[in-house]
Design a protein around this motif. Structure first.
Motif, PDB file in Angstrom:
ATOM      1  N   LEU A 127       0.830  -1.205   0.000  1.00 42.68           N
ATOM      2  CA  LEU A 127       0.000   0.000   0.000  1.00 42.68           C
ATOM      3  C   LEU A 127       0.868   1.261   0.000  1.00 42.68           C
ATOM      4  CD1 LEU A 127      -2.790  -1.175   2.454  1.00 42.68           C
ATOM      5  CD2 LEU A 127      -3.127  -0.537   0.052  1.00 42.68           C
TER       6      LEU A 127
ATOM      7  N   ALA B 164       1.008   4.350  -2.908  1.00 41.67           N
ATOM      8  CA  ALA B 164       1.014   5.789  -2.678  1.00 41.67           C
ATOM      9  C   ALA B 164       2.275   6.433  -3.241  1.00 41.67           C
ATOM     10  CB  ALA B 164       0.886   6.076  -1.181  1.00 41.67           C
TER      11      ALA B 164
ATOM     12  N   ARG C  40      -4.631   5.827  -0.262  1.00 37.93           N
ATOM     13  CA  ARG C  40      -4.089   4.613   0.354  1.00 37.93           C
ATOM     14  C   ARG C  40      -4.936   4.194   1.549  1.00 37.93           C
ATOM     15  NH1 ARG C  40       1.517   4.063   3.896  1.00 37.93           N
ATOM     16  NH2 ARG C  40       0.863   2.168   4.949  1.00 37.93           N
TER      17      ARG C  40
END
Length: 229
Positions: free
Chosen positions: A163, A167, A184
């Protein structure tokens, strides 16, 4: 959990949609091109293609421009996104039939191929299996299905790392850091993302064979599979 129709109900978000995928999906244009090539390996020149999650019309335009003999049925739960698809397609619209709704509104076919790009990560696992089964039911035996969506390891700390990479890629593509961080957080909290092995199992359980990974772009993965004969 948000439904796709909820995510793309905001008019401002819809108007900016085309800006998003190239910034968020590594190799987005090449992903579309690879999907078209994988379909063309088996589909005839006059193929009928089902596009699930057709809102925006980005892949429809790529497919239609490259294959003048193909005809398309596209489905999407967002009426606003289908309207955007019409504008994206422009003079190509006569070759495309757009249907508002989920998989049950799709024509029975049989289709020569199907795609589902950047869509299945919005769908809960049980409904995802049903959706892919319904796609399979509408395909001719041996027809290809190309899918691509968020798919990465779900155990910690791997999940958090991927994750963060999502981002970081968005920020490197010009997305405002605060917006990328918010995205995110929303993805982590709301989307039913599966691990790659779970996504592959769904394709097999739905009646597809020869499931092959053809694309990996950070948090996104894509597979081609073929309707069991």
């Amino acid at each position: 959990m948000s439904k796709p129709s909820d995510v793309f109900a905001d008019p401002e978000a819809v108007s900016r949609y085309a800006e998003g995928p190239p910034r968020l999906v590594p190799g987005f244009a090449d992903l579309q091109r690879m999907a078209r090539l994988l379909i063309a390996e088996r589909a005839p020149q006059d193929a009928r293609v089902l596009v699930v999650g057709a809102g925006g019309g980005l892949e429809l335009k790529v497919f239609a421009e490259s294959q003048p003999g193909w005809q398309f049925d596209g489905i999407d739960p967002s009426a606003a996104m289908l309207k955007l698809a019409e504008g994206t397609l422009g003079p190509l619209v006569p070759r495309v039939r757009l249907h508002p709704g989920y998989i049950d509104v799709a024509p029975e076919g049989p289709f020569d191929a199907a795609t589902c790009l950047l869509t299945l990560h919005f769908v809960a696992p049980e409904e995802r299996l049903r959706t892919v089964r319904e796609i399979r039911r509408r395909l001719k035996p041996g027809a290809p299905l190309v899918v691509a969506h968020l798919s990465f390891p779900q155990g910690e700390p791997e999940r958090a790392l991927w994750l963060s990479r999502y981002a970081s890629f968005a920020i490197s593509s010009g997305v405002d850091p605060a917006s990328a961080t918010n995205a995110r957080t929303a993805i982590a909290a709301q989307l039913p993302i599966l691990a790659p092995e779970q996504d592959e199992a769904i394709l097999r359980d739905a009646g597809f064979t020869d499931v092959s990974l053809f694309y990996t772009g950070f948090t996104f993965r894509g597979w081609v599979a073929y309707a069991a004969r």
